[in-house]
Design a protein around this motif. Structure first.
Motif, mmCIF file in Angstrom:
data_model
loop_
_atom_site.group_PDB
_atom_site.id
_atom_site.type_symbol
_atom_site.label_atom_id
_atom_site.label_comp_id
_atom_site.label_asym_id
_atom_site.label_seq_id
_atom_site.Cartn_x
_atom_site.Cartn_y
_atom_site.Cartn_z
ATOM 1 N N UNK A 7 0.837 -1.195 0.000
ATOM 2 C CA UNK A 7 0.000 0.000 0.000
ATOM 3 C C UNK A 7 0.878 1.253 0.000
ATOM 4 N N UNK A 8 0.537 2.189 -0.853
ATOM 5 C CA UNK A 8 1.267 3.451 -0.975
ATOM 6 C C UNK A 8 1.374 4.161 0.372
ATOM 7 N N UNK A 9 0.290 4.152 1.153
ATOM 8 C CA UNK A 9 0.318 4.844 2.439
ATOM 9 C C UNK A 9 1.265 4.176 3.420
ATOM 10 N N UNK A 10 1.443 2.857 3.322
ATOM 11 C CA UNK A 10 2.400 2.174 4.182
ATOM 12 C C UNK A 10 3.828 2.566 3.818
ATOM 13 N N UNK A 11 4.088 2.748 2.522
ATOM 14 C CA UNK A 11 5.406 3.238 2.117
ATOM 15 C C UNK A 11 5.648 4.640 2.663
ATOM 16 N N UNK A 12 4.628 5.472 2.646
ATOM 17 C CA UNK A 12 4.763 6.834 3.160
ATOM 18 C C UNK A 12 4.984 6.848 4.667
ATOM 19 N N UNK A 13 4.277 5.971 5.388
ATOM 20 C CA UNK A 13 4.317 5.995 6.852
ATOM 21 C C UNK A 13 5.548 5.299 7.415
ATOM 22 N N UNK A 14 6.028 4.249 6.765
ATOM 23 C CA UNK A 14 7.130 3.448 7.313
ATOM 24 C C UNK A 14 7.940 2.864 6.167
ATOM 25 N N UNK A 15 8.702 3.721 5.499
ATOM 26 C CA UNK A 15 9.459 3.286 4.329
ATOM 27 C C UNK A 15 10.470 2.205 4.707
ATOM 28 N N UNK A 16 11.175 2.384 5.800
ATOM 29 C CA UNK A 16 12.162 1.393 6.210
ATOM 30 C C UNK A 16 11.511 0.040 6.492
ATOM 31 N N UNK A 17 10.419 0.057 7.242
ATOM 32 C CA UNK A 17 9.740 -1.194 7.556
ATOM 33 C C UNK A 17 9.230 -1.902 6.322
ATOM 34 N N UNK A 18 8.679 -1.139 5.384
ATOM 35 C CA UNK A 18 8.165 -1.749 4.165
ATOM 36 C C UNK A 18 9.285 -2.279 3.277
ATOM 37 N N UNK A 19 10.418 -1.588 3.246
ATOM 38 C CA UNK A 19 11.546 -2.097 2.453
ATOM 39 C C UNK A 19 12.107 -3.380 3.076
ATOM 40 N N UNK A 20 12.147 -3.447 4.404
ATOM 41 C CA UNK A 20 12.583 -4.684 5.056
ATOM 42 C C UNK A 20 11.594 -5.822 4.768
ATOM 43 N N UNK A 21 10.302 -5.513 4.832
ATOM 44 C CA UNK A 21 9.283 -6.535 4.545
ATOM 45 C C UNK A 21 9.422 -7.047 3.114
#
Length: 294
Positions: free
Chosen positions: A195-209
């Motif tokens: 989700x685009x908003x998840x990238x906006x809110x937690x870019x590091x966490x989403x890249x790790x995921x």
């Protein structure tokens, strides 16, 4: 491409170009609607695969849009065949129009449809349509003698329009068609929804995921920093999806990316019409995820 795959065509795209494309185990296919985080996800994949914030070539060369008719298919195939690393390839084709291969990862990025439509409206004004028509062999469309609608007017028309979703994928029915198909496949091990908003809110966490899902090493702080919106805008000449020069201003492609702007532009009656339309087009669990409802 299996016989069941639908062929999506537009004046500048043709999903049939996937038919003759030789796939490799580990390929990453980024399938999104326009202005939903495509370039952002391409950059994230480039950083995770190549492990450097200094990309060795412009992003559109590293991650070409395979369906796009502005570049000859063989040139795109040859460029991808020469890449020794894991490939990450852009498409705006829904998964039901692609050769879904168990050896390949498919990343589908979703964005609130109203925010996507606002960005699409602004992007439309940034395109040199005469050059695009020349590159794709289409006749140049006449310039209409009328005032361009405001973003609010365009958004209301977009909410109310009801085209065939497979004919106009950037319409509201088309957006929900693409996402509904991906949502139905979300439990497959090689289909990953972001989700685009998840990238906006937690870019590091989403890249790790995403690194874990793609079986890649986790990113360091330098790679996460290189994927921020400000850093990407500053490098627009190398990152904007404009390998053949159809944009009037590459920095304008990275306009702002703010979430919630679409809903804020509508009056309550139009918001109600939007909610009713998407409720008829998609299952409730997809809408709850897409709209960030809790």
């Amino acid at each position: 491409m299996p016989d069941a795959a639908f062929r999506y065509r537009s004046p500048d795209e043709d999903s049939a170009r996937w038919r003759n494309f030789p796939r490799r185990a580990g390929d990453i296919v980024i399938s999104t609607r326009s202005k939903s985080g495509t370039t952002w996800m391409q950059m994230i994949c480039a950083l995770l695969v190549l492990r450097t914030p200094e990309l060795p070539a412009p992003l559109p060369e590293l991650s070409p849009w395979l369906d796009w008719l502005a570049e000859p298919a063989e040139s795109v195939y040859d460029r991808l065949a020469a890449q020794p690393h894991r490939r990450f390839i852009k498409t705006h084709t829904p998964l039901d129009g692609l050769p879904v291969d168990p050896r390949v990862h498919y990343v589908v990025v979703a964005r609130h449809p109203l925010d996507m439509a606002v960005s699409l409206h602004h992007q439309s004004a940034n395109l040199d349509r005469a050059r695009l028509a020349a590159l794709t062999g289409q006749p140049a469309a006449p310039v209409p003698d009328r005032v361009r609608p405001t973003v609010q007017e365009a958004l209301v028309r977009w909410v109310d329009a009801d085209p065939d979703p497979r004919e106009e994928l950037d319409s509201l029915p088309g957006v929900m068609w693409h996402l509904r198909d991906a949502w139905s496949r979300r439990h497959q091990p090689n289909v990953h929804l972001v989700h685009y908003d998840d990238l906006s809110a937690d870019l590091s966490g989403q890249m790790h995921r995403l690194a874990a899902l793609l079986e890649l090493d986790p990113p360091g702080p330098d790679l996460v920093a290189a994927a921020t919106f400000d850093r990407m805008r500053a490098a627009a000449d190398r990152l904007a999806p404009d390998p053949v020069g159809i944009m009037k201003d590459r920095r304008a492609f990275f306009r702002n990316g703010r979430s919630g702007q679409g809903l804020a532009l509508l009056d309550e009656a139009t918001r109600d019409r939007y909610r009713a339309r998407v409720a008829a087009l998609s299952p409730p669990d997809l809408l709850a995820w897409l709209h960030r409802e809790r």
